[in-house]
Design an enzyme around this catalytic site. Structure first.
Site, mmCIF file in Angstrom:
data_model
loop_
_atom_site.group_PDB
_atom_site.id
_atom_site.type_symbol
_atom_site.label_atom_id
_atom_site.label_comp_id
_atom_site.label_asym_id
_atom_site.label_seq_id
_atom_site.Cartn_x
_atom_site.Cartn_y
_atom_site.Cartn_z
ATOM 1 N N CYS A 13 86.973 67.552 30.411
ATOM 2 C CA CYS A 13 87.707 68.797 30.133
ATOM 3 C C CYS A 13 88.863 68.972 31.121
ATOM 4 O O CYS A 13 88.644 69.190 32.306
ATOM 5 C CB CYS A 13 86.714 69.967 30.211
ATOM 6 S SG CYS A 13 87.452 71.603 30.276
ATOM 7 N N CYS A 28 88.984 72.288 32.927
ATOM 8 C CA CYS A 28 87.915 72.303 33.940
ATOM 9 C C CYS A 28 88.376 71.596 35.209
ATOM 10 O O CYS A 28 88.123 72.074 36.324
ATOM 11 C CB CYS A 28 86.656 71.615 33.414
ATOM 12 S SG CYS A 28 85.923 72.360 31.943
#
Length: 121
Positions: A30, A33
């Site tokens: 991600c 993230c």
């Protein structure tokens, strides 16, 4: 204080045994993230009175499902065992600081009263 990795086995005790716990639900693939990780880590160094935990949603799929994680990153904040904040999306440093300040400033007597009232219904 550095961030800690938590699992399904350690999630409950971490929330129960600490006054304020922030939990970052993330995954290695991600991109948002990965961009949020340094911000989260820097905040953990600044706020030693807060536990900064991370949950790898790939390794802890059951925990992520139980927490109703549908988008990552998702940040949750617990205060005195009560979920007081949950929001998907990466925060910038000032937004994260606002969340931490707000969580620290909560009147927990009011929060616990509201929780008890909701449970009584």
């Amino acid at each position: 204080m550095a961030t800690i990795d938590i699992t399904a086995e350690t999630f409950g005790p971490t929330v129960e045994d600490n006054d304020i716990v922030l939990v970052d639900f993330w995954a290695g693939w991600c991109q948002p993230c990965q961009r949020f990780a340094p911000t989260y880590s820097a905040a953990s160094d600044k706020h030693e009175d807060v536990v900064f935990a991370k949950v790898d949603t790939e390794a802890q799929q059951q925990l992520a499902a139980e927490a109703n994680i549908t988008s990552i990153p998702t940040l949750m904040a617990f205060r005195e065992k009560v979920l007081v904040f949950s929001q998907p999306g990466a925060l910038n440093p000032s937004q994260l600081e606002e969340v931490i300040t707000a969580v620290k400033g909560l009147d927990m007597k009011e929060v616990h009263a509201a929780v008890a009232e909701r449970q009584a219904k």
